[in-house]
Design a protein around this motif. Structure first.
Motif, PDB file in Angstrom:
ATOM      1  N   UNK A 142       0.838  -1.198   0.000  1.00  0.00           N
ATOM      2  CA  UNK A 142       0.000   0.000   0.000  1.00  0.00           C
ATOM      3  C   UNK A 142       0.875   1.250   0.000  1.00  0.00           C
ATOM      4  N   UNK A 143       0.357   2.316  -0.653  1.00  0.00           N
ATOM      5  CA  UNK A 143       1.099   3.577  -0.758  1.00  0.00           C
ATOM      6  C   UNK A 143       0.291   4.672  -0.069  1.00  0.00           C
ATOM      7  N   UNK A 144       0.634   4.941   1.192  1.00  0.00           N
ATOM      8  CA  UNK A 144      -0.174   5.846   2.015  1.00  0.00           C
ATOM      9  C   UNK A 144       0.726   6.811   2.769  1.00  0.00           C
ATOM     10  N   UNK A 145       0.310   8.063   2.796  1.00  0.00           N
ATOM     11  CA  UNK A 145       0.916   9.095   3.645  1.00  0.00           C
ATOM     12  C   UNK A 145      -0.194   9.664   4.511  1.00  0.00           C
ATOM     13  N   UNK A 146       0.053   9.760   5.814  1.00  0.00           N
ATOM     14  CA  UNK A 146      -0.965  10.238   6.746  1.00  0.00           C
ATOM     15  C   UNK A 146      -0.382  11.334   7.619  1.00  0.00           C
ATOM     16  N   UNK A 147      -1.143  12.406   7.779  1.00  0.00           N
ATOM     17  CA  UNK A 147      -0.740  13.517   8.642  1.00  0.00           C
ATOM     18  C   UNK A 147      -1.815  13.704   9.707  1.00  0.00           C
ATOM     19  N   UNK A 161      -2.289   6.519  -2.860  1.00  0.00           N
ATOM     20  CA  UNK A 161      -1.782   6.460  -4.226  1.00  0.00           C
ATOM     21  C   UNK A 161      -1.722   5.038  -4.773  1.00  0.00           C
ATOM     22  N   UNK A 162      -1.668   4.954  -6.097  1.00  0.00           N
ATOM     23  CA  UNK A 162      -1.412   3.675  -6.778  1.00  0.00           C
ATOM     24  C   UNK A 162       0.077   3.471  -7.017  1.00  0.00           C
ATOM     25  N   UNK A 163       0.886   4.523  -6.794  1.00  0.00           N
ATOM     26  CA  UNK A 163       2.308   4.462  -7.113  1.00  0.00           C
ATOM     27  C   UNK A 163       3.193   4.784  -5.929  1.00  0.00           C
ATOM     28  N   UNK A 164       4.481   4.565  -6.096  1.00  0.00           N
ATOM     29  CA  UNK A 164       5.443   4.680  -5.010  1.00  0.00           C
ATOM     30  C   UNK A 164       5.768   6.136  -4.674  1.00  0.00           C
ATOM     31  N   UNK A 165       6.325   6.323  -3.481  1.00  0.00           N
ATOM     32  CA  UNK A 165       6.836   7.634  -3.079  1.00  0.00           C
ATOM     33  C   UNK A 165       8.242   7.794  -3.655  1.00  0.00           C
ATOM     34  N   UNK A 166       8.284   8.014  -4.955  1.00  0.00           N
ATOM     35  CA  UNK A 166       9.556   8.008  -5.670  1.00  0.00           C
ATOM     36  C   UNK A 166       9.504   9.086  -6.741  1.00  0.00           C
ATOM     37  N   UNK A 167      10.212  10.176  -6.512  1.00  0.00           N
ATOM     38  CA  UNK A 167      10.146  11.309  -7.443  1.00  0.00           C
ATOM     39  C   UNK A 167      10.741  10.991  -8.805  1.00  0.00           C
ATOM     40  N   UNK A 168      11.625   9.989  -8.860  1.00  0.00           N
ATOM     41  CA  UNK A 168      12.224   9.612 -10.151  1.00  0.00           C
ATOM     42  C   UNK A 168      11.228   8.839 -11.007  1.00  0.00           C
ATOM     43  N   UNK A 169      10.635   7.777 -10.440  1.00  0.00           N
ATOM     44  CA  UNK A 169       9.699   6.977 -11.243  1.00  0.00           C
ATOM     45  C   UNK A 169       8.392   7.726 -11.497  1.00  0.00           C
ATOM     46  N   UNK A 188      -4.348  -1.538  -0.520  1.00  0.00           N
ATOM     47  CA  UNK A 188      -5.513  -0.704  -0.249  1.00  0.00           C
ATOM     48  C   UNK A 188      -6.155  -0.273  -1.560  1.00  0.00           C
ATOM     49  N   UNK A 189      -7.472  -0.482  -1.653  1.00  0.00           N
ATOM     50  CA  UNK A 189      -8.264   0.077  -2.746  1.00  0.00           C
ATOM     51  C   UNK A 189      -9.079   1.234  -2.179  1.00  0.00           C
ATOM     52  N   UNK A 190      -9.037   2.371  -2.875  1.00  0.00           N
ATOM     53  CA  UNK A 190      -9.618   3.609  -2.351  1.00  0.00           C
ATOM     54  C   UNK A 190     -10.861   3.972  -3.143  1.00  0.00           C
ATOM     55  N   UNK A 191     -12.020   4.055  -2.499  1.00  0.00           N
ATOM     56  CA  UNK A 191     -13.227   4.480  -3.220  1.00  0.00           C
ATOM     57  C   UNK A 191     -13.139   5.974  -3.538  1.00  0.00           C
ATOM     58  N   UNK A 192     -13.632   6.342  -4.698  1.00  0.00           N
ATOM     59  CA  UNK A 192     -13.624   7.742  -5.113  1.00  0.00           C
ATOM     60  C   UNK A 192     -15.021   8.305  -4.896  1.00  0.00           C
ATOM     61  N   UNK A 193     -15.116   9.242  -3.953  1.00  0.00           N
ATOM     62  CA  UNK A 193     -16.404   9.854  -3.622  1.00  0.00           C
ATOM     63  C   UNK A 193     -16.584  11.230  -4.275  1.00  0.00           C
ATOM     64  N   UNK A 194     -15.491  11.933  -4.508  1.00  0.00           N
ATOM     65  CA  UNK A 194     -15.579  13.274  -5.082  1.00  0.00           C
ATOM     66  C   UNK A 194     -15.999  13.193  -6.549  1.00  0.00           C
ATOM     67  N   UNK A 195     -17.005  13.972  -6.928  1.00  0.00           N
ATOM     68  CA  UNK A 195     -17.580  13.894  -8.279  1.00  0.00           C
ATOM     69  C   UNK A 195     -16.564  14.267  -9.344  1.00  0.00           C
TER      70      UNK A 195
END
Length: 675
Positions: free
Chosen positions: A427-432, A447-455, A615-622
């Motif tokens: 899972x790719x998650x950042x929490x504050x 996110x679906x992708x890594x915390x990697x500014x290069x990729x 983690x699969x994230x539901x999209x609620x925002x229209x």
């Protein structure tokens, strides 16, 4: 009876063939086609080091165990792999020698061999050899069954046959410490380049002082799986460190050899390395084409490379004085690589400077070698924030880098957690966590992708920034799980593997089946890297047979056979291979007219649904929903880089109908993001 599932390994090879198709595509700029050859070569190396190594390991098992594992099927798979790879290697050679080299020459760029060197270039190479190459060379003489030294994984060697005896010399090709390509003195208007291999080949007679019958290059691939005996006992971190020390000495899995090598010499090597015929792959005179990532480009012709597509600013986030305030106001989505990754760094740094923020938590699967994300976390620690970092120590080929980042962050004061035994955290998650009105409010980057500014500049992914409690508070529960504060995440909105994701997906498919039978709208749109989990494939077959229309965009492995009469008539599938690597996962269900959309870190593979925390994230925002669905629809319309995935997986390009507009999805998405 026809097999209902396409063989996983052959499906992966079909994906790599799609990469090879891009190297063959005249619409792709010349130097980018060379890079696709490099990608193909790098992919194939990893395939042999991991997948083929796993298949070969059955030989070490007892007879009864081999029988239980269907030894005949495994042996047949290895034979089919060898046959398919040989065919692809032939195509690879035709593309390189028959198309790309002549096109390079049209631009004044010549990749020479030693026979074509001018007298002046010969003098240059002799001097270069003595000064630069010779200090790195090692020579071993081999005769009979003795004398063969340990061959390094993926290293290049010459087998040099002595014409006057039965012995041969093993000479290393030092393409690691030295550049693989040598730029030669050239006439005006042309650029001559030489493989370091050929510079060595040119100097072999003087080096060895023998009558040379032939010099043949080889490359050995070794098993890359970490030798961890038992993840469930002892210190897993120490076992991973010990495993890293042993990775480079794993058993051989493939010998790539010059097809001009005499059969008797090849047979001798096969016996010395304890290989069988399925481990022997014929190739050209030069191997390790992944070095073409660094092939010199002395030309100023911009048509030889892709036109620039720099990451773009996000229209809302870029104008926001505070990203946290922006997230509180509503959800926003980043589409990589079209958007800048800078907002992730900015978000962590803003949290570091906000006196009301108490903590930052993050999962790290693959970080950049010089990570701005790690720098931002260290900045947060320096500002007195609590930082919890979950580092996946078993991310293949990134284990060592991840352990180093973990040690560095721990030294800076972070609370660092490592792998679970027997399971990976993908899972790719950042929490504050921010103190607001006497309670902690959560802000999440999912996110679906890594915390990697290069990729992030080459991988196509989606990332949601949200303070919606339905999502952010459940992200906090996922971190409670990772920190071993709870046993089950008990999430109502997020779908979390290996706990609820598979069951919830099956439930969503069952609803589509019921709606199709009731005459309600029933369809499923899926975008995945890989579709391999047998139960999920069977569930999709069941849905299609019930009348559910299914559209699949699968980049890599697809074990489902689309379009088979009576089995999968209602299932269509395409695969897009283009400039950017399609990495996002999207699940969309008609849900009787009230569509349900998820973005996810998880493919539909056994490992993702059963042995990883995903983690699969539901999209609620229209608006976010509209953007992600629109991107899927654009990709489904692609008629430039889309291949049809059929039951044979032979990768026909999708045909553009007469009068149909040209649609290259990645270009269309970029222009849409730019506005």
């Amino acid at each position: 009876m026809q097999e209902r599932l396409y063989n996983r390994e052959l499906s992966w090879l079909s994906f790599n063939h799609r990469v090879l198709q891009e190297a063959q595509n005249p619409e792709v700029p010349l130097y980018e086609r060379l890079k696709f050859l490099a990608i193909y070569s790098s992919n194939l190396d990893e395939f042999f080091r991991v997948r083929v190594a796993a298949l070969r390991s059955f030989r070490a098992l007892g007879k009864n165990t081999r029988k239980e594992l269907d030894e005949a099927r495994i042996k047949n798979t290895l034979r089919l792999i060898r046959h398919t790879v040989e065919e692809q290697q032939e195509l690879f050679g035709r593309i390189f020698r028959g198309t790309l080299l002549p096109e390079l020459q049209q631009h004044g760029i010549f990749l020479l061999n030693a026979r074509l060197l001018s007298p002046g270039q010969q003098d240059f190479i002799e001097n270069y050899f003595k000064k630069e190459i010779l200090p790195h060379l090692q020579i071993h003489w081999v005769q009979g069954k003795a004398g063969l030294p340990f061959l390094q994984n993926r290293a290049l060697y010459f087998i040099v046959k002595d014409a006057d005896s039965e012995r041969f010399a093993l000479v290393n090709i030092p393409s690691g410490p030295l550049p693989r390509f040598i730029e030669l003195p050239s006439l005006e208007g042309r650029h001559d380049i030489l493989f370091i291999d050929d510079a060595i080949r040119f100097n072999l007679p003087n080096l060895l002082g023998i009558n040379i019958e032939g010099a043949y290059s080889i490359k050995l691939s070794r098993n890359a799986d970490l030798p961890i005996d038992d993840e469930y006992s002892g210190d897993l971190l120490e076992k991973i460190k010990r495993g890293l020390e042993k990775r480079h000495i794993g058993p051989p899995t493939r010998l790539l050899y010059d097809k001009e090598m005499p059969a008797s010499l090849l047979e001798q090597l096969k016996a010395l390395l304890e290989l069988n015929k399925n481990d022997l792959i014929p190739g050209a005179a030069n191997h390790n084409f992944n070095d073409f990532f660094d092939f010199p480009n002395p030309s100023s012709d911009t048509s030889l490379v892709y036109p620039p597509m720099p990451p773009l600013p996000h229209p809302v986030l870029d104008q926001a004085k505070s990203l946290l305030d922006c997230m509180k106001a509503g959800d926003n989505v980043l589409h990589y690589p079209y958007h800048k990754f800078d907002y992730v760094i900015r978000l962590i740094r803003e949290a570091a400077e906000d006196p009301q923020v108490e903590f930052v938590k993050i999962t790290v699967y693959r970080a950049a070698s010089r990570s701005a994300v790690v720098d931002a976390l260290q900045y947060a620690l320096s500002k007195g924030k609590k930082a919890t970092v979950f580092i996946e120590a078993k991310a293949r080929f990134d284990e060592e880098a991840n352990l180093q980042w973990g040690e560095q962050l721990k030294a800076s004061g972070a609370d660092v957690h490592y792998s679970y035994p027997g399971i990976k955290v993908h899972a790719k998650i950042l929490l504050i966590g921010r103190q607001e009105d006497g309670v902690i409010r959560h802000y999440a980057y999912l996110s679906t992708g890594n915390f990697n500014e290069k990729t992030s500049k080459i991988y196509a992914d989606h990332a949601l920034l949200s303070a919606d409690p339905r999502l952010a508070d459940e992200a906090a529960r996922v971190f409670d799980l990772l920190e071993r504060k709870i046993i089950l995440p008990d999430c109502k909105n997020l779908l979390v593997a290996p706990f609820t994701l598979k069951d919830k997906l099956e439930g969503l498919i069952d609803k589509e089946i019921a709606n199709a039978k009731a005459g309600l709208p029933a369809y499923i749109l899926l975008k995945l890297n890989s579709l391999e989990e047998p139960a999920m494939v069977e569930k999709l077959y069941e849905a299609g047979q019930a009348g559910v229309r299914i559209k699949l965009i699968i980049r890599g492995i697809c074990c489902l056979k689309p379009g088979v009469p009576g089995l999968s008539d209602n299932i269509e599938a395409i695969s897009i291979v283009d400039r950017f690597l399609e990495h996002a996962r999207i699940y969309l269900f008609a849900s009787g007219g009230d569509e349900r959309l998820y973005i996810a870190s998880a493919d539909w593979m056994k490992r993702n649904l059963h042995r990883r925390i995903e983690v699969a994230i539901p999209i609620y925002d229209v608006e976010v929903f509209r953007q992600i669905k629109h991107i899927f629809e654009l990709q489904w319309q692609d008629n430039c880089r889309a291949r049809v995935l059929n039951a044979e997986q032979d990768n026909p390009m999708r045909e553009r109908g007469e009068g149909a507009a040209r649609v290259r999805a990645q270009e269309e998405i970029y222009e849409g993001v730019r506005g």
